[in-house]
Design a protein around this motif. Structure first.
Motif, PDB file in Angstrom:
ATOM      1  N   ASP A  14       0.822  -1.213   0.000  1.00  0.00           N
ATOM      2  CA  ASP A  14       0.000   0.000   0.000  1.00  0.00           C
ATOM      3  C   ASP A  14       0.857   1.264   0.000  1.00  0.00           C
ATOM      4  O   ASP A  14       0.474   2.281  -0.575  1.00  0.00           O
ATOM      5  N   VAL A  15       1.996   1.189   0.684  1.00  0.00           N
ATOM      6  CA  VAL A  15       2.906   2.328   0.817  1.00  0.00           C
ATOM      7  C   VAL A  15       4.277   1.879   0.337  1.00  0.00           C
ATOM      8  O   VAL A  15       4.796   0.852   0.797  1.00  0.00           O
ATOM      9  N   ILE A  16       4.842   2.638  -0.582  1.00  0.00           N
ATOM     10  CA  ILE A  16       6.170   2.294  -1.099  1.00  0.00           C
ATOM     11  C   ILE A  16       7.114   3.443  -0.791  1.00  0.00           C
ATOM     12  O   ILE A  16       6.847   4.595  -1.128  1.00  0.00           O
ATOM     13  N   THR A  17       8.217   3.091  -0.139  1.00  0.00           N
ATOM     14  CA  THR A  17       9.206   4.097   0.248  1.00  0.00           C
ATOM     15  C   THR A  17      10.436   3.984  -0.649  1.00  0.00           C
ATOM     16  O   THR A  17      10.589   3.033  -1.404  1.00  0.00           O
ATOM     17  N   HIS A  18      11.303   4.967  -0.510  1.00  0.00           N
ATOM     18  CA  HIS A  18      12.587   4.995  -1.235  1.00  0.00           C
ATOM     19  C   HIS A  18      12.388   5.002  -2.748  1.00  0.00           C
ATOM     20  O   HIS A  18      12.550   3.989  -3.416  1.00  0.00           O
ATOM     21  N   VAL A  19      12.030   6.143  -3.279  1.00  0.00           N
ATOM     22  CA  VAL A  19      11.890   6.269  -4.724  1.00  0.00           C
ATOM     23  C   VAL A  19      13.231   5.914  -5.375  1.00  0.00           C
ATOM     24  O   VAL A  19      14.294   6.244  -4.844  1.00  0.00           O
ATOM     25  N   MET A  33       0.854   2.923  -9.831  1.00  0.00           N
ATOM     26  CA  MET A  33       0.818   3.471  -8.466  1.00  0.00           C
ATOM     27  C   MET A  33      -0.456   4.282  -8.274  1.00  0.00           C
ATOM     28  O   MET A  33      -1.144   4.135  -7.268  1.00  0.00           O
ATOM     29  N   ALA A  34      -0.750   5.136  -9.236  1.00  0.00           N
ATOM     30  CA  ALA A  34      -1.939   5.993  -9.134  1.00  0.00           C
ATOM     31  C   ALA A  34      -3.219   5.169  -9.194  1.00  0.00           C
ATOM     32  O   ALA A  34      -4.117   5.349  -8.364  1.00  0.00           O
ATOM     33  N   ALA A  35      -3.310   4.266 -10.145  1.00  0.00           N
ATOM     34  CA  ALA A  35      -4.535   3.474 -10.329  1.00  0.00           C
ATOM     35  C   ALA A  35      -4.821   2.566  -9.139  1.00  0.00           C
ATOM     36  O   ALA A  35      -5.977   2.353  -8.780  1.00  0.00           O
ATOM     37  N   ASP A  36      -3.766   2.053  -8.514  1.00  0.00           N
ATOM     38  CA  ASP A  36      -3.934   1.149  -7.381  1.00  0.00           C
ATOM     39  C   ASP A  36      -4.117   1.889  -6.059  1.00  0.00           C
ATOM     40  O   ASP A  36      -4.280   1.252  -5.018  1.00  0.00           O
ATOM     41  N   GLY A  37      -4.071   3.224  -6.098  1.00  0.00           N
ATOM     42  CA  GLY A  37      -4.259   4.004  -4.877  1.00  0.00           C
ATOM     43  C   GLY A  37      -3.119   3.863  -3.890  1.00  0.00           C
ATOM     44  O   GLY A  37      -3.317   3.989  -2.681  1.00  0.00           O
ATOM     45  N   ARG A  38      -1.933   3.626  -4.406  1.00  0.00           N
ATOM     46  CA  ARG A  38      -0.774   3.465  -3.529  1.00  0.00           C
ATOM     47  C   ARG A  38      -0.242   4.825  -3.093  1.00  0.00           C
ATOM     48  O   ARG A  38      -0.487   5.847  -3.722  1.00  0.00           O
ATOM     49  N   ILE A  39       0.517   4.802  -2.029  1.00  0.00           N
ATOM     50  CA  ILE A  39       1.112   5.995  -1.446  1.00  0.00           C
ATOM     51  C   ILE A  39       2.621   5.906  -1.603  1.00  0.00           C
ATOM     52  O   ILE A  39       3.200   4.827  -1.438  1.00  0.00           O
ATOM     53  N   ALA A  40       3.258   7.037  -1.885  1.00  0.00           N
ATOM     54  CA  ALA A  40       4.717   7.077  -1.993  1.00  0.00           C
ATOM     55  C   ALA A  40       5.300   7.905  -0.859  1.00  0.00           C
ATOM     56  O   ALA A  40       4.816   8.995  -0.560  1.00  0.00           O
ATOM     57  N   VAL A  41       6.315   7.359  -0.222  1.00  0.00           N
ATOM     58  CA  VAL A  41       7.126   8.087   0.752  1.00  0.00           C
ATOM     59  C   VAL A  41       8.539   8.050   0.171  1.00  0.00           C
ATOM     60  O   VAL A  41       9.296   7.115   0.420  1.00  0.00           O
ATOM     61  N   PRO A  42       8.884   9.044  -0.644  1.00  0.00           N
ATOM     62  CA  PRO A  42      10.102   8.949  -1.444  1.00  0.00           C
ATOM     63  C   PRO A  42      11.420   9.026  -0.679  1.00  0.00           C
ATOM     64  O   PRO A  42      12.437   8.577  -1.182  1.00  0.00           O
ATOM     65  N   VAL A  76      -0.344  10.532  -7.388  1.00  0.00           N
ATOM     66  CA  VAL A  76       0.014   9.612  -6.307  1.00  0.00           C
ATOM     67  C   VAL A  76       0.233  10.443  -5.043  1.00  0.00           C
ATOM     68  O   VAL A  76       0.987  11.416  -5.071  1.00  0.00           O
ATOM     69  N   PRO A  77      -0.408  10.099  -3.928  1.00  0.00           N
ATOM     70  CA  PRO A  77      -0.161  10.844  -2.689  1.00  0.00           C
ATOM     71  C   PRO A  77       1.301  10.703  -2.268  1.00  0.00           C
ATOM     72  O   PRO A  77       1.832   9.592  -2.194  1.00  0.00           O
ATOM     73  N   ILE A  78       1.940  11.842  -2.033  1.00  0.00           N
ATOM     74  CA  ILE A  78       3.334  11.879  -1.600  1.00  0.00           C
ATOM     75  C   ILE A  78       3.344  12.265  -0.126  1.00  0.00           C
ATOM     76  O   ILE A  78       2.824  13.318   0.250  1.00  0.00           O
ATOM     77  N   SER A 120      -1.515  16.504   7.326  1.00  0.00           N
ATOM     78  CA  SER A 120      -2.850  15.934   7.119  1.00  0.00           C
ATOM     79  C   SER A 120      -2.848  14.651   6.284  1.00  0.00           C
ATOM     80  O   SER A 120      -3.659  13.755   6.542  1.00  0.00           O
ATOM     81  N   LEU A 121      -1.956  14.534   5.306  1.00  0.00           N
ATOM     82  CA  LEU A 121      -1.965  13.325   4.469  1.00  0.00           C
ATOM     83  C   LEU A 121      -1.537  12.079   5.231  1.00  0.00           C
ATOM     84  O   LEU A 121      -2.203  11.037   5.118  1.00  0.00           O
ATOM     85  N   PRO A 122      -0.464  12.116   6.025  1.00  0.00           N
ATOM     86  CA  PRO A 122      -0.155  10.914   6.820  1.00  0.00           C
ATOM     87  C   PRO A 122      -1.299  10.552   7.767  1.00  0.00           C
ATOM     88  O   PRO A 122      -1.635   9.367   7.913  1.00  0.00           O
ATOM     89  N   ALA A 123      -1.916  11.556   8.390  1.00  0.00           N
ATOM     90  CA  ALA A 123      -3.039  11.273   9.289  1.00  0.00           C
ATOM     91  C   ALA A 123      -4.151  10.556   8.526  1.00  0.00           C
ATOM     92  O   ALA A 123      -4.680   9.540   8.993  1.00  0.00           O
ATOM     93  N   ARG A 124      -4.490  11.067   7.351  1.00  0.00           N
ATOM     94  CA  ARG A 124      -5.569  10.469   6.564  1.00  0.00           C
ATOM     95  C   ARG A 124      -5.213   9.061   6.087  1.00  0.00           C
ATOM     96  O   ARG A 124      -5.979   8.122   6.259  1.00  0.00           O
TER      97      ARG A 124
END
Length: 175
Positions: A14-19, A33-42, A76-78, A120-124
């Motif tokens: 669900d969350v992928i880190t380290h771009v 990433m966008a279509a699957d609703g995944r989150i990026a923490v680069p 993609v939510p960053i 707000s995005l991490p909280a959500r």
């Protein structure tokens, strides 16, 4: 790093880190990433430090920056995260988040987008419904800065007051 990113996508993370900093994310990976609703923490601060450690310069960092820009453009939510570490690459605890916000803005996020990436995005996205906004009834975590971080993201470094769960704390003096 690109291989690990692809494996995380294939595993359905669900969350992928380290771009990746070693290769461009192609349109298929970005759109997935966008279509699957995944989150990026680069973790751009980590990618920058690793690039400098690997070749003594920031030459590889440009690809990581471009990958974040592509993910952001695709919707993609960053989220802001540093993966602070002193073993692989020196990324200091605490202060590196300010640098991460600056790198996110440099990668194409607005200052408002960068601030939301740390609030707000991490909280959500992590289901923390009791925080992420300054509203009655929510957990009172607040940082007061000297300046306007919407005008200049570096203003986040000038911390004047801090409240965690409603309790005031003294900010460190070397930020």
């Amino acid at each position: 790093m690109f291989g690990a990113y692809t494996m995380a996508q294939e595993a359905g993370a669900d969350v992928i880190t380290h771009v990746p900093l070693d290769r461009a994310l192609d349109d298929e990976a970005v759109n997935r990433m966008a279509a699957d609703g995944r989150i990026a923490v680069p973790t751009l601060s980590m990618m920058e430090a690793m690039s400098e450690r690997m070749d003594g310069a920031r030459s590889g960092y440009g690809q990581a920056r471009a990958n974040v820009a592509a993910l952001h453009r695709a919707g993609v939510p960053i989220l802001a995260g540093t993966d602070a570490d002193s073993t692989l690459a020196f990324v200091p605890y605490g202060t590196s988040l300010h640098h991460e916000l600056e790198l996110l803005v440099d990668a194409g996020l607005t200052t408002v987008d960068a601030l939301r990436a740390a609030t707000s995005l991490p909280a959500r996205h992590f289901g923390l419904t009791d925080r992420g906004a300054v509203e009655p009834g929510l957990r009172a975590d607040l940082v007061l800065v000297d300046g306007d971080p919407i005008a200049h993201i570096r203003a986040t470094r000038r911390i004047r007051r801090i409240w965690c769960a409603g309790t005031e704390h003294t900010p460190a003096t070397d930020h």
